[in-house]
Design a protein around this motif. Structure first.
Motif, PDB file in Angstrom:
ATOM      1  N   THR A 142       0.829  -1.207   0.000  1.00  0.00           N
ATOM      2  CA  THR A 142       0.000   0.000   0.000  1.00  0.00           C
ATOM      3  C   THR A 142       0.861   1.254   0.000  1.00  0.00           C
ATOM      4  N   MET A 143       1.890   1.253   0.835  1.00  0.00           N
ATOM      5  CA  MET A 143       2.774   2.422   0.895  1.00  0.00           C
ATOM      6  C   MET A 143       3.476   2.645  -0.440  1.00  0.00           C
ATOM      7  N   ARG A 149       5.255   5.795  -2.329  1.00  0.00           N
ATOM      8  CA  ARG A 149       6.477   6.062  -1.567  1.00  0.00           C
ATOM      9  C   ARG A 149       7.619   5.224  -2.139  1.00  0.00           C
ATOM     10  N   LYS A 150       8.823   5.736  -2.012  1.00  0.00           N
ATOM     11  CA  LYS A 150      10.006   5.029  -2.493  1.00  0.00           C
ATOM     12  C   LYS A 150      10.406   3.949  -1.497  1.00  0.00           C
ATOM     13  N   THR A 151      11.131   2.967  -1.993  1.00  0.00           N
ATOM     14  CA  THR A 151      11.554   1.830  -1.179  1.00  0.00           C
ATOM     15  C   THR A 151      12.359   2.288   0.034  1.00  0.00           C
ATOM     16  N   THR A 152      13.279   3.218  -0.173  1.00  0.00           N
ATOM     17  CA  THR A 152      14.111   3.699   0.945  1.00  0.00           C
ATOM     18  C   THR A 152      13.263   4.420   1.992  1.00  0.00           C
ATOM     19  N   GLU A 153      12.256   5.158   1.558  1.00  0.00           N
ATOM     20  CA  GLU A 153      11.376   5.864   2.487  1.00  0.00           C
ATOM     21  C   GLU A 153      10.557   4.871   3.319  1.00  0.00           C
ATOM     22  N   ILE A 154      10.052   3.832   2.666  1.00  0.00           N
ATOM     23  CA  ILE A 154       9.281   2.810   3.377  1.00  0.00           C
ATOM     24  C   ILE A 154      10.165   2.120   4.415  1.00  0.00           C
ATOM     25  N   ALA A 155      11.399   1.758   4.004  1.00  0.00           N
ATOM     26  CA  ALA A 155      12.334   1.097   4.915  1.00  0.00           C
ATOM     27  C   ALA A 155      12.608   1.974   6.132  1.00  0.00           C
ATOM     28  N   SER A 156      12.784   3.260   5.893  1.00  0.00           N
ATOM     29  CA  SER A 156      13.053   4.189   6.988  1.00  0.00           C
ATOM     30  C   SER A 156      11.840   4.324   7.918  1.00  0.00           C
ATOM     31  N   LEU A 157      10.659   4.459   7.338  1.00  0.00           N
ATOM     32  CA  LEU A 157       9.440   4.627   8.145  1.00  0.00           C
ATOM     33  C   LEU A 157       9.127   3.387   8.990  1.00  0.00           C
ATOM     34  N   ASP A 159      11.370   1.061   9.800  1.00  0.00           N
ATOM     35  CA  ASP A 159      12.595   0.637  10.488  1.00  0.00           C
ATOM     36  C   ASP A 159      12.972  -0.804  10.106  1.00  0.00           C
ATOM     37  N   ILE A 160      12.986  -1.038   8.779  1.00  0.00           N
ATOM     38  CA  ILE A 160      13.400  -2.325   8.234  1.00  0.00           C
ATOM     39  C   ILE A 160      14.373  -2.050   7.097  1.00  0.00           C
ATOM     40  N   SER A 161      15.022  -3.101   6.604  1.00  0.00           N
ATOM     41  CA  SER A 161      15.993  -2.904   5.528  1.00  0.00           C
ATOM     42  C   SER A 161      15.279  -2.696   4.191  1.00  0.00           C
ATOM     43  N   LYS A 162      16.007  -2.050   3.296  1.00  0.00           N
ATOM     44  CA  LYS A 162      15.486  -1.832   1.948  1.00  0.00           C
ATOM     45  C   LYS A 162      15.234  -3.183   1.271  1.00  0.00           C
ATOM     46  N   ARG A 163      16.106  -4.149   1.522  1.00  0.00           N
ATOM     47  CA  ARG A 163      15.974  -5.490   0.943  1.00  0.00           C
ATOM     48  C   ARG A 163      14.691  -6.174   1.430  1.00  0.00           C
ATOM     49  N   THR A 164      14.317  -5.968   2.687  1.00  0.00           N
ATOM     50  CA  THR A 164      13.082  -6.541   3.223  1.00  0.00           C
ATOM     51  C   THR A 164      11.870  -5.938   2.515  1.00  0.00           C
ATOM     52  N   VAL A 165      11.915  -4.639   2.286  1.00  0.00           N
ATOM     53  CA  VAL A 165      10.829  -3.968   1.565  1.00  0.00           C
ATOM     54  C   VAL A 165      10.693  -4.557   0.166  1.00  0.00           C
ATOM     55  N   GLU A 166      11.813  -4.707  -0.529  1.00  0.00           N
ATOM     56  CA  GLU A 166      11.794  -5.259  -1.878  1.00  0.00           C
ATOM     57  C   GLU A 166      11.262  -6.695  -1.881  1.00  0.00           C
ATOM     58  N   ALA A 167      11.673  -7.483  -0.887  1.00  0.00           N
ATOM     59  CA  ALA A 167      11.205  -8.873  -0.802  1.00  0.00           C
ATOM     60  C   ALA A 167       9.695  -8.922  -0.560  1.00  0.00           C
ATOM     61  N   GLN A 168       9.183  -8.040   0.294  1.00  0.00           N
ATOM     62  CA  GLN A 168       7.739  -8.009   0.572  1.00  0.00           C
ATOM     63  C   GLN A 168       6.954  -7.545  -0.652  1.00  0.00           C
ATOM     64  N   LEU A 169       7.495  -6.588  -1.397  1.00  0.00           N
ATOM     65  CA  LEU A 169       6.835  -6.134  -2.627  1.00  0.00           C
ATOM     66  C   LEU A 169       6.810  -7.253  -3.664  1.00  0.00           C
ATOM     67  N   TYR A 170       7.905  -7.983  -3.780  1.00  0.00           N
ATOM     68  CA  TYR A 170       7.958  -9.112  -4.706  1.00  0.00           C
ATOM     69  C   TYR A 170       6.907 -10.152  -4.318  1.00  0.00           C
ATOM     70  N   LYS A 171       6.840 -10.450  -3.032  1.00  0.00           N
ATOM     71  CA  LYS A 171       5.881 -11.430  -2.526  1.00  0.00           C
ATOM     72  C   LYS A 171       4.444 -10.978  -2.823  1.00  0.00           C
TER      73      LYS A 171
END
Length: 189
Positions: A142-143, A149-157, A159-171
């Motif tokens: 959703t974010m 929102r950009k991947t880095t912004e989501i990771a920062s908001l 408090d997770i890694s950018k790689r985790t955000v990318e993995a969740q988006l892929y999933k």
């Protein structure tokens, strides 16, 4: 208010006719201008609607089409916009030509409302499938896609890694594609 000019019968000859025409114009012109502005710029939309009413006045046909006047007016404006865009396509440059072709296709597409209902069903299906995602996955999706929102912004908001955000988006995308493909193969769902 409608200003009548040009080679028409003298309005003093038949004041009732003029009042009927003014009422017709005042009732439909704002809606028709709004409708035409979907396809052309607002100033042109106003001009095209005025042209439609001018032709109706000249031909004195508003007396004969009272039953289906709304449909007649919208169709007339639609065809007038289409003619204007086709003419613009011929006289315009390449960029304008492409934009004009898109507007012409949009008019033709909107001519059949069943396409609009199909699009509503598709969007509902997508939102339904988004709701089925796991909570964290749905939040990240959703974010990213709805809040843009950009991947880095989501990771920062979060408090997770950018790689985790990318993995969740892929999933999320993998799950949505699978569910929507399955739904398209079995449209009764």
């Amino acid at each position: 208010m409608f200003l009548i000019t040009g080679p028409m019968n003298n309005p003093r000859d038949n004041p009732t006719e003029l009042e009927e025409f003014k009422a017709l114009y005042n009732t439909y012109a704002p809606k028709l201008i709004y409708y035409a502005a979907k396809y052309v710029d607002p100033v042109t939309a106003e001009d095209l609607v005025q042209d439609v009413f001018f032709k109706i006045w000249q031909k004195k046909i508003f007396h004969y089409i009272k039953e289906g006047i709304s449909h007649y007016l919208y169709r007339s404006v639609q065809h007038t916009c289409l003619d204007y865009l086709k003419h613009k396509e011929i006289t315009g440059n390449y960029r304008e030509t492409i934009l004009t072709q898109l507007k012409i296709e949009e008019i033709r597409f909107n001519d059949d409302p069943s396409f609009l209902f199909a699009e509503d069903r598709r969007l509902s299906a997508i939102y339904h499938e988004i709701e089925k995602l796991p909570e964290r996955c749905r939040e990240i999706f959703t974010m990213s896609y709805l809040e843009e929102r950009k991947t880095t912004e989501i990771a920062s908001l979060l408090d997770i890694s950018k790689r985790t955000v990318e993995a969740q988006l892929y999933k999320a995308l993998k799950q949505l594609r699978g569910a929507l493909l399955k739904r398209n193969q079995d449209p009764d769902k």
